[in-house]
Design a protein around this motif. Structure first.
Motif, PDB file in Angstrom:
ATOM      1  N   ARG A  18      68.213  35.757 -41.889  1.00  0.00           N
ATOM      2  CA  ARG A  18      68.862  34.929 -41.068  1.00  0.00           C
ATOM      3  C   ARG A  18      67.996  34.659 -39.737  1.00  0.00           C
ATOM      4  O   ARG A  18      67.713  33.511 -39.453  1.00  0.00           O
ATOM      5  N   LYS A  19      67.131  35.799 -39.564  1.00  0.00           N
ATOM      6  CA  LYS A  19      66.686  35.670 -38.118  1.00  0.00           C
ATOM      7  C   LYS A  19      65.320  34.834 -38.448  1.00  0.00           C
ATOM      8  O   LYS A  19      64.837  33.771 -37.708  1.00  0.00           O
ATOM      9  N   TRP A  20      64.687  34.931 -39.688  1.00  0.00           N
ATOM     10  CA  TRP A  20      63.551  34.188 -40.485  1.00  0.00           C
ATOM     11  C   TRP A  20      63.842  32.707 -40.153  1.00  0.00           C
ATOM     12  O   TRP A  20      63.254  31.817 -40.161  1.00  0.00           O
ATOM     13  N   GLY A  21      65.021  32.621 -40.573  1.00  0.00           N
ATOM     14  CA  GLY A  21      65.604  31.321 -40.947  1.00  0.00           C
ATOM     15  C   GLY A  21      65.796  30.529 -39.516  1.00  0.00           C
ATOM     16  O   GLY A  21      65.288  29.153 -39.659  1.00  0.00           O
ATOM     17  N   TYR A  22      66.074  31.222 -38.608  1.00  0.00           N
ATOM     18  CA  TYR A  22      66.220  30.593 -37.325  1.00  0.00           C
ATOM     19  C   TYR A  22      65.013  30.342 -36.485  1.00  0.00           C
ATOM     20  O   TYR A  22      64.805  29.329 -35.926  1.00  0.00           O
ATOM     21  N   ARG A  23      64.201  31.451 -36.553  1.00  0.00           N
ATOM     22  CA  ARG A  23      62.751  31.455 -35.846  1.00  0.00           C
ATOM     23  C   ARG A  23      61.829  30.888 -36.232  1.00  0.00           C
ATOM     24  O   ARG A  23      60.966  30.275 -35.835  1.00  0.00           O
ATOM     25  N   VAL A  24      61.502  30.698 -37.786  1.00  0.00           N
ATOM     26  CA  VAL A  24      60.541  30.305 -38.536  1.00  0.00           C
ATOM     27  C   VAL A  24      60.799  28.942 -39.298  1.00  0.00           C
ATOM     28  O   VAL A  24      60.270  27.835 -39.043  1.00  0.00           O
ATOM     29  N   LYS A  25      61.904  29.056 -40.141  1.00  0.00           N
ATOM     30  CA  LYS A  25      62.330  27.850 -40.841  1.00  0.00           C
ATOM     31  C   LYS A  25      62.620  26.490 -40.080  1.00  0.00           C
ATOM     32  O   LYS A  25      62.651  25.402 -40.231  1.00  0.00           O
ATOM     33  N   GLY A  26      63.508  27.217 -38.748  1.00  0.00           N
ATOM     34  CA  GLY A  26      64.126  25.965 -38.059  1.00  0.00           C
ATOM     35  C   GLY A  26      65.376  25.614 -38.361  1.00  0.00           C
ATOM     36  O   GLY A  26      65.893  24.583 -38.192  1.00  0.00           O
ATOM     37  N   VAL A  27      66.303  26.461 -39.018  1.00  0.00           N
ATOM     38  CA  VAL A  27      67.693  26.429 -39.302  1.00  0.00           C
ATOM     39  C   VAL A  27      68.457  26.205 -38.141  1.00  0.00           C
ATOM     40  O   VAL A  27      68.480  27.328 -37.234  1.00  0.00           O
ATOM     41  N   PRO A  28      69.438  25.334 -38.140  1.00  0.00           N
ATOM     42  CA  PRO A  28      70.182  25.295 -36.747  1.00  0.00           C
ATOM     43  C   PRO A  28      71.082  26.574 -36.513  1.00  0.00           C
ATOM     44  O   PRO A  28      71.629  27.232 -37.611  1.00  0.00           O
ATOM     45  N   ASP A  29      71.102  27.076 -35.268  1.00  0.00           N
ATOM     46  CA  ASP A  29      71.891  28.537 -35.098  1.00  0.00           C
ATOM     47  C   ASP A  29      73.139  28.384 -35.760  1.00  0.00           C
ATOM     48  O   ASP A  29      74.009  27.549 -35.549  1.00  0.00           O
ATOM     49  N   GLY A  30      73.381  29.711 -36.413  1.00  0.00           N
ATOM     50  CA  GLY A  30      74.635  29.818 -37.011  1.00  0.00           C
ATOM     51  C   GLY A  30      74.888  29.121 -38.399  1.00  0.00           C
ATOM     52  O   GLY A  30      76.132  29.334 -38.896  1.00  0.00           O
ATOM     53  N   MET A  31      73.944  28.405 -38.639  1.00  0.00           N
ATOM     54  CA  MET A  31      74.055  27.500 -40.103  1.00  0.00           C
ATOM     55  C   MET A  31      73.562  28.124 -41.185  1.00  0.00           C
ATOM     56  O   MET A  31      73.685  27.681 -42.493  1.00  0.00           O
ATOM     57  N   ALA A  32      72.726  29.361 -41.114  1.00  0.00           N
ATOM     58  CA  ALA A  32      71.961  30.007 -42.150  1.00  0.00           C
ATOM     59  C   ALA A  32      73.067  30.102 -43.415  1.00  0.00           C
ATOM     60  O   ALA A  32      73.882  30.820 -43.027  1.00  0.00           O
ATOM     61  N   LYS A  33      72.439  30.199 -44.731  1.00  0.00           N
ATOM     62  CA  LYS A  33      73.087  30.437 -46.024  1.00  0.00           C
ATOM     63  C   LYS A  33      72.302  31.156 -46.804  1.00  0.00           C
ATOM     64  O   LYS A  33      71.023  31.077 -46.837  1.00  0.00           O
ATOM     65  N   ILE A  34      72.919  32.305 -47.532  1.00  0.00           N
ATOM     66  CA  ILE A  34      72.174  32.959 -48.157  1.00  0.00           C
ATOM     67  C   ILE A  34      72.895  32.900 -49.799  1.00  0.00           C
ATOM     68  O   ILE A  34      74.071  32.852 -49.759  1.00  0.00           O
ATOM     69  N   ILE A  35      72.218  32.665 -50.760  1.00  0.00           N
ATOM     70  CA  ILE A  35      72.520  32.403 -52.111  1.00  0.00           C
ATOM     71  C   ILE A  35      72.704  33.937 -52.847  1.00  0.00           C
ATOM     72  O   ILE A  35      71.635  34.400 -52.816  1.00  0.00           O
ATOM     73  N   VAL A  36      73.768  34.153 -53.213  1.00  0.00           N
ATOM     74  CA  VAL A  36      74.033  35.231 -54.335  1.00  0.00           C
ATOM     75  C   VAL A  36      74.331  35.118 -55.485  1.00  0.00           C
ATOM     76  O   VAL A  36      74.942  33.960 -55.732  1.00  0.00           O
TER      77      VAL A  36
END
Length: 401
Positions: free
Chosen positions: A118-136
């Protein structure tokens, strides 16, 4: 009452009933054998769900632990200690990665992986805060924390623990099309087991792991491999991902990393990924403690020789040949697995997995059931071929009875 009955009655009276153990009370163990309080010996074909890959009381691991116990056992991460750098360096090298974030239990490592993604998604990928999704994947087992059970499809693991943590998409295990369709610009990671252990040692279709690797690279998504059970020699390779030539972005490790001596887990990845953490943003008082590092360093040294992986591959081939002869004969429906790891589906007419496990216990062989009809076989990697054959003979006896 016997010593066994007394011990079980006391445990049932004073411990929460969150487990349903087989009625055996272990007092000592060595190699692949355990001895109960009555002096009866049992062949261990479970190995602590792969935590005991190197056997009970492994001399190298016990000596490493004893030596460290005399020096220093805990500093907290407020200070460095003299085993920490070696542990991180050697584990990173074993994984062909750059950085290590040590924790204690497997579930803590999975939680750490989720936070990292999640932190990588926000800090590096640029995903909007609180919107990160992980597929399982469906039928997964990654632990039992509140967040982890939020993306479980097992009713026993999930029921009555809501409200559940959002941010996860569940797709069928082995289905690349479903995974591709579930991905969006906000997907930060795919978290899967290369072989699903708790689900019954389910091996995905050939090409699935390379497909996940290609898809995650294509969509700028982290591929997180939960190798807590499958890793560190169990399948005949250091990591189960290696069977298909796949290197994920992140390994989640535990169980065998502590050699069955102390709980040790870790997230291992690149500097670009684990570098997202700054001081104070994540931690653990006991994570990476001197005692844990000393034992884990010995585990890593043992794995670097390749002998345990070779042994798991050779004995695993023998195990699967012998189990394959049972399949289709009426007592066993299917057999799956890789290396010294197998899931055996018992024909319902013969009994449940629990009932077969209890009958094997009477024959002095210890296994454990899962999902009703399946028994899991995962002996310590140090087991002799003679002992393995003895255990398989007991299985044949139970099934033929």
């Amino acid at each position: 009452m016997s010593n066994t009955e007394t011990a079980i009655a006391s445990a049932e009276a004073h411990s929460a009933h969150n487990y349903h153990p087989l009625p055996v009370v272990v007092a000592s163990a060595e190699g692949a054998w355990m001895t109960d309080v009555e002096g009866r010996r049992y062949l261990d074909l479970l190995a602590g769900y792969s935590a005991l890959n190197f056997g009970h009381g492994n001399r190298r691991l016990i000596d490493a632990a004893k030596a460290q116990l005399e020096r220093v056992t805990l500093t907290s991460r407020a200070f460095y200690h003299d085993r920490f750098a070696d542990f991180c360096t050697r584990l990173a090298e074993l994984c062909s990665m750059e950085m290590v974030l040590p924790m204690n239990t497997g579930a803590e490592a999975v939680e750490t992986a989720v936070k990292t993604a999640r932190k990588w998604g926000y800090r590096v990928k640029g995903v909007p805060d609180g919107m990160a999704k992980i597929i399982v994947a469906s039928d997964n087992f990654h632990g039992r924390t509140t967040t982890i059970v939020s993306f479980s499809t097992d009713p026993e693991a999930r029921a009555d623990y809501g409200p559940y943590t959002p941010g996860f998409e569940i797709v069928p295990y082995g289905d690349l099309t479903a995974m591709r369709e579930a991905m969006t610009e906000n997907t930060v990671a795919v978290l899967i087991e290369p072989i699903q252990g708790e689900a019954g040692v389910l091996v995905p279709p050939a090409g699935y792991l390379p497909g996940v690797r290609e898809l995650t690279r294509e969509r700028n998504v982290l591929f997180i491999a939960d190798e807590i059970q499958s890793g560190l020699g169990r399948t005949g390779k250091t990591f189960a991902c290696e069977h298909e030539g796949v290197v994920p972005d992140m390994y989640v490790l535990g169980k065998a990393l502590g050699g069955g001596v102390v709980p040790v887990s870790a997230v291992v990845s690149s500097a670009d990924v684990l570098g997202v953490f700054k001081p104070g943003e994540h931690g653990s008082t006991f994570g990476g403690n001197p005692l844990a590092c000393a034992v884990a360093l010995e585990v890593i040294a043992m794995l670097r020789t390749g002998e345990y992986q070779e042994r798991a591959a050779e004995l695993g081939d023998h195990l699967h040949r012998e189990l394959g002869l049972l399949a289709g004969g009426g007592a066993v429906e299917t057999v799956r697995g890789r290396g010294l790891w197998a899931g055996v589906d018992i024909a319902p007419a013969l009994g449940t997995g629990r009932e077969i496990s209890e009958k094997l216990m009477e024959e002095r062989v210890l296994v454990k059931d899962t999902h009703g009809s399946t028994i899991r076989i995962a002996p310590p990697l140090v087991i002799s071929k003679e002992d393995l054959d003895w255990g398989l003979d007991r299985l044949r006896t139970v099934l033929s009875a």
